[in-house]
Motif scaffolding. Structure first.
Motif, PDB file in Angstrom:
ATOM      1  N   SER A  93      54.802  41.858  40.857  1.00  0.00           N
ATOM      2  CA  SER A  93      54.649  42.960  41.805  1.00  0.00           C
ATOM      3  C   SER A  93      53.475  42.747  42.752  1.00  0.00           C
ATOM      4  N   TRP A  94      52.537  41.901  42.340  1.00  0.00           N
ATOM      5  CA  TRP A  94      51.333  41.657  43.139  1.00  0.00           C
ATOM      6  C   TRP A  94      51.116  40.164  43.302  1.00  0.00           C
ATOM      7  N   PRO A  95      50.427  39.742  44.365  1.00  0.00           N
ATOM      8  CA  PRO A  95      50.172  38.317  44.571  1.00  0.00           C
ATOM      9  C   PRO A  95      49.156  37.757  43.578  1.00  0.00           C
ATOM     10  N   GLN A  96      49.170  36.454  43.463  1.00  0.00           N
ATOM     11  CA  GLN A  96      48.048  35.714  42.886  1.00  0.00           C
ATOM     12  C   GLN A  96      47.189  35.282  44.057  1.00  0.00           C
ATOM     13  N   TYR A  97      45.883  35.570  43.992  1.00  0.00           N
ATOM     14  CA  TYR A  97      45.001  35.237  45.102  1.00  0.00           C
ATOM     15  C   TYR A  97      44.013  34.150  44.709  1.00  0.00           C
ATOM     16  N   SER A  98      43.802  33.218  45.627  1.00  0.00           N
ATOM     17  CA  SER A  98      42.719  32.239  45.534  1.00  0.00           C
ATOM     18  C   SER A  98      41.678  32.617  46.576  1.00  0.00           C
ATOM     19  N   LEU A  99      40.430  32.713  46.149  1.00  0.00           N
ATOM     20  CA  LEU A  99      39.360  33.048  47.084  1.00  0.00           C
ATOM     21  C   LEU A  99      38.036  32.558  46.537  1.00  0.00           C
ATOM     22  N   HIS A 100      37.020  32.599  47.376  1.00  0.00           N
ATOM     23  CA  HIS A 100      35.691  32.175  46.951  1.00  0.00           C
ATOM     24  C   HIS A 100      35.120  33.227  46.001  1.00  0.00           C
ATOM     25  N   ARG A 101      34.587  32.767  44.873  1.00  0.00           N
ATOM     26  CA  ARG A 101      34.027  33.695  43.889  1.00  0.00           C
ATOM     27  C   ARG A 101      32.930  34.565  44.504  1.00  0.00           C
ATOM     28  N   GLY A 102      32.123  33.976  45.362  1.00  0.00           N
ATOM     29  CA  GLY A 102      31.053  34.736  45.991  1.00  0.00           C
ATOM     30  C   GLY A 102      31.588  35.846  46.880  1.00  0.00           C
ATOM     31  N   ARG A 103      32.705  35.590  47.564  1.00  0.00           N
ATOM     32  CA  ARG A 103      33.302  36.627  48.405  1.00  0.00           C
ATOM     33  C   ARG A 103      33.866  37.760  47.548  1.00  0.00           C
ATOM     34  N   LEU A 104      34.462  37.412  46.416  1.00  0.00           N
ATOM     35  CA  LEU A 104      34.973  38.443  45.529  1.00  0.00           C
ATOM     36  C   LEU A 104      33.833  39.311  44.997  1.00  0.00           C
ATOM     37  N   GLN A 105      32.755  38.670  44.564  1.00  0.00           N
ATOM     38  CA  GLN A 105      31.618  39.440  44.065  1.00  0.00           C
ATOM     39  C   GLN A 105      31.033  40.316  45.177  1.00  0.00           C
ATOM     40  N   ALA A 106      30.979  39.793  46.391  1.00  0.00           N
ATOM     41  CA  ALA A 106      30.412  40.558  47.504  1.00  0.00           C
ATOM     42  C   ALA A 106      31.262  41.780  47.840  1.00  0.00           C
ATOM     43  N   LEU A 107      32.587  41.641  47.832  1.00  0.00           N
ATOM     44  CA  LEU A 107      33.426  42.797  48.162  1.00  0.00           C
ATOM     45  C   LEU A 107      33.358  43.847  47.055  1.00  0.00           C
ATOM     46  N   LEU A 108      33.204  43.412  45.804  1.00  0.00           N
ATOM     47  CA  LEU A 108      33.029  44.370  44.709  1.00  0.00           C
ATOM     48  C   LEU A 108      31.681  45.067  44.816  1.00  0.00           C
ATOM     49  N   LEU A 109      30.635  44.298  45.149  1.00  0.00           N
ATOM     50  CA  LEU A 109      29.310  44.886  45.303  1.00  0.00           C
ATOM     51  C   LEU A 109      29.283  45.897  46.445  1.00  0.00           C
ATOM     52  N   ASP A 110      29.896  45.547  47.560  1.00  0.00           N
ATOM     53  CA  ASP A 110      29.949  46.484  48.694  1.00  0.00           C
ATOM     54  C   ASP A 110      30.652  47.782  48.295  1.00  0.00           C
ATOM     55  N   ALA A 111      31.722  47.654  47.520  1.00  0.00           N
ATOM     56  CA  ALA A 111      32.448  48.845  47.089  1.00  0.00           C
ATOM     57  C   ALA A 111      31.602  49.695  46.148  1.00  0.00           C
ATOM     58  N   VAL A 112      30.870  49.052  45.235  1.00  0.00           N
ATOM     59  CA  VAL A 112      30.005  49.793  44.315  1.00  0.00           C
ATOM     60  C   VAL A 112      28.921  50.543  45.081  1.00  0.00           C
ATOM     61  N   LEU A 113      28.245  49.860  45.986  1.00  0.00           N
ATOM     62  CA  LEU A 113      27.161  50.500  46.732  1.00  0.00           C
ATOM     63  C   LEU A 113      27.691  51.598  47.645  1.00  0.00           C
ATOM     64  N   GLY A 114      28.873  51.390  48.206  1.00  0.00           N
ATOM     65  CA  GLY A 114      29.448  52.396  49.084  1.00  0.00           C
ATOM     66  C   GLY A 114      29.908  53.639  48.345  1.00  0.00           C
ATOM     67  N   ARG A 115      30.441  53.457  47.133  1.00  0.00           N
ATOM     68  CA  ARG A 115      30.993  54.590  46.400  1.00  0.00           C
ATOM     69  C   ARG A 115      29.985  55.240  45.449  1.00  0.00           C
ATOM     70  N   LEU A 116      29.153  54.430  44.811  1.00  0.00           N
ATOM     71  CA  LEU A 116      28.209  54.959  43.820  1.00  0.00           C
ATOM     72  C   LEU A 116      26.831  55.216  44.406  1.00  0.00           C
ATOM     73  N   GLY A 117      26.562  54.665  45.591  1.00  0.00           N
ATOM     74  CA  GLY A 117      25.260  54.854  46.214  1.00  0.00           C
ATOM     75  C   GLY A 117      24.403  53.615  46.164  1.00  0.00           C
ATOM     76  N   PRO A 118      23.421  53.504  47.073  1.00  0.00           N
ATOM     77  CA  PRO A 118      22.603  52.288  47.176  1.00  0.00           C
ATOM     78  C   PRO A 118      21.745  52.014  45.952  1.00  0.00           C
ATOM     79  N   GLY A 119      21.504  53.013  45.100  1.00  0.00           N
ATOM     80  CA  GLY A 119      20.712  52.791  43.891  1.00  0.00           C
ATOM     81  C   GLY A 119      21.536  52.477  42.673  1.00  0.00           C
ATOM     82  N   ALA A 120      22.827  52.219  42.845  1.00  0.00           N
ATOM     83  CA  ALA A 120      23.707  52.004  41.697  1.00  0.00           C
ATOM     84  C   ALA A 120      23.465  50.674  41.006  1.00  0.00           C
ATOM     85  N   VAL A 121      22.916  49.699  41.730  1.00  0.00           N
ATOM     86  CA  VAL A 121      22.675  48.371  41.166  1.00  0.00           C
ATOM     87  C   VAL A 121      21.190  48.058  41.258  1.00  0.00           C
TER      88      VAL A 121
END
Length: 405
Positions: A93-121
C-alpha cells in the motif's frame, strides 16, 4: 503522563511525534551537543512508510527520497541471479523509500520542533543513571553545556539511544560488547550515471567473500545525467579485525578497493564509485543477543537500544519506527504507565527479536554462495546454476528479514 525519550535518532524522534499525536507529553534528550545530519543512505520499508504517513509525514518523505521499484541481485561478474519488485510494484500500500539518513533525521527533527515546541529536544545531555520511585523515574544526566550533573523527572523513560545505549547498559550492566559476525562494512555516497531503472536497488556478490549494495538517493532530472548513489561494501575479514562500532569512523579506500577493482555491474563501475566517495565510513557488522525483557516497570528500550540487527533486510530503521508507534499506542491505551509499557513489549519484542535472528542467519546468502561455488567464472543462464527451488529460497530469505511486524 510525562515521557522522557533518551536519544534523538530515527526511533526517538518518531516516538516523540507518536506520543504527541496520542496526547502524551514527551521530551527528548541526546548526548551530542548539536544534531548533525550524519550517516549515509537508509531504506524505509513499506510498513515504516505507512507508519510515518499516519503522522502526516508522507509528502515530506516522498520529496526527500526515491521510491524503490525493484531489487536485483548479480554475481560479481554482473550476471543476473534474481530480481523482485519492491514497494508499490510488489503490491504494498505504501512505497519503499531510499533516502539519506541525515535527511530523514532532519525531517523528523523539524516535525518534532514544529509540533512539540523548540524546547522539546535538549542536546548535550547524556543519560547516566535512573532511579525508579513509586510513581515516577528520576534520571541523572551529564549536562555537557554547563559541565554539571542534572536531574530530570518523568513518568516513563524510553531508551532510544542506539547500539551503545546508556539506558540498556543501566538495565543490563554486564552485557559487554556487541557481537561481530566477521564482516566489515564500508559506506559512502557518490554521483554516477543512473543504472537499471533509475529506482532499482542493486546487490552483487555474497557475504561469504564480498558483497556490494547500491541504490540511488536522488532521481535523474532533464539535463542532468548523474544521480546521488548510496553504496555499502561488505567484506568478510579475519576475526581479529573487528574495530570499534562507531558510525562516524572514517575508513581507508585502500582497505576496501582491492575487493571490487574489477566489478562492473549493470553499468555501475564499483571501483569508480568507491574511489569518488568522501567521506568513506567503516563499520563492523554487529548486533546484540535478543533480550528476554525490554521493560522494567517505568523504563523500556526501543529501536537499536532494544534490538540492534545486521542490515541484511534493510529493516533496522523501519523496526524502530514500528516500535515508536507501538509504545505510543501502549501508553495511550491505559492510565497505568507500567501496563502501557508491558503492552508495548508484548506487541513488539517477540517479532523484533525474530528479525534479529533471521538477519543473523542471512538465509539468502547460502544460495548466493552456491552460485559462486558452482559458477566461479560466471554463467550465461542462472537456470543452469540454480534450481527453481533454490531461486525461490532467495526471495523467501529476503521476506524473512524484511518482516512487517
Amino acid at each position: 503522563m510525562k515521557v522522557l525519550v533518551v536519544g534523538a535518532g530515527i526511533g526517538g524522534l518518531t516516538t516523540a511525534l507518536s506520543l504527541h499525536a496520542a496526547g502524551i507529553d514527551a521530551r527528548v534528550i541526546d548526548r551530542v551537543q548539536r544534531l548533525h545530519p550524519l550517516g549515509v543512505g537508509i531504506n524505509l520499508l513499506p510498513h515504516a512508510t505507512g507508519a510515518l504517513a499516519e503522522l502526516g509525514l508522507h509528502d515530506t518523505l516522498a520529496a526527500q527520497g526515491v521510491a524503490t521499484s525493484e531489487l536485483v541481485h548479480y554475481d560479481k561478474f554482473g550476471n543476473e541471479i534474481w530480481r523482485e519488485p519492491r514497494g508499490i510494484a510488489a503490491g504494498h500500500s505504501w512505497p519503499q523509500y531510499s533516502l539519506h539518513r541525515g535527511r530523514l533525521q532532519a525531517l523528523l527533527l523539524d516535525a518534532v520542533l514544529g509540533r512539540l515546541g523548540p524546547g522539546a529536544v535538549r542536546t548535550g545531555h547524556r543519560f547516566t543513571a535512573a532511579t525508579q520511585e513509586d510513581r515516577r523515574v528520576q534520571v541523572t544526566v551529564e549536562d555537557h553545556t554547563t559541565g554539571t550533573t542534572a536531574h530530570l523527572a518523568a513518568d516513563v523513560v524510553i531508551g532510544a539511544d542506539g547500539l551503545h545505549s546508556g539506558v540498556r547498559a543501566h538495565l543490563y550492566p554486564d552485557e559487554g560488547r556487541p557481537r561481530w559476525n566477521g564482516i566489515r562494512m564500508w559506506r559512502g555516497v557518490a554521483t554516477t550515471a543512473p543504472f537499471l531503472s533509475g529506482t532499482s536497488m542493486l546487490m552483487a556478490g555474497s557475504n561469504h567473500a564480498a558483497k556490494l549494495v547500491a541504490y540511488p538517493l536522488t532521481t535523474a532530472t532533464p539535463g542532468d545525467d548523474e544521480v546521488l548513489v548510496n553504496w555499502v561494501a561488505e567484506v568478510r575479514m579475519a576475526q581479529d579485525a573487528q574495530g570499534e562500532a562507531e558510525w562516524t569512523r572514517t575508513g581507508r579506500l585502500d582497505d576496501v578497493l582491492p575487493h571490487y577493482r574489477d566489478w562492473r555491474i549493470a553499468g555501475l563501475d564499483a571501483a569508480a564509485v568507491l574511489s569518488s566517495s568522501e567521506p568513506l565510513l567503516e563499520y563492523p557488522m554487529v548486533d546484540r543477543d535478543p533480550l528476554p525483557r525490554w521493560s522494567f516497570d517505568r523504563i523500556t528500550l526501543l529501536g537499536d537500544a532494544a534490538h540492534p540487527m545486521y542490515p541484511v533486510g534493510s529493516n533496522g530503521g523501519s523496526q524502530a519506527i514500528l516500535d515508536a508507534r507501538a509504545v505510543a499506542a501502549g501508553l495511550a491505551g491505559t492510565a497505568d504507565p507500567v501496563a502501557g509499557l508491558a503492552a508495548y513489549e508484548s506487541a513488539r519484542r517477540e517479532s523484533a527479536n525474530a528479525v534479529v535472528l533471521a538477519n543473523r542467519d542471512i538465509p539468502m546468502d547460502r544460495t548466493l554462495r552456491t552460485v559462486a561455488e558452482r559458477a566461479p567464472a560466471g554463467f550465461d543462464r542462472i537456470q543452469d546454476v540454480l534450481s527453481e527451488a533454490e531461486l525461490r529460497a532467495i526471495g523467501d530469505g529476503y521476506r524473512r528479514t524484511s518482516a512487517t511486524r
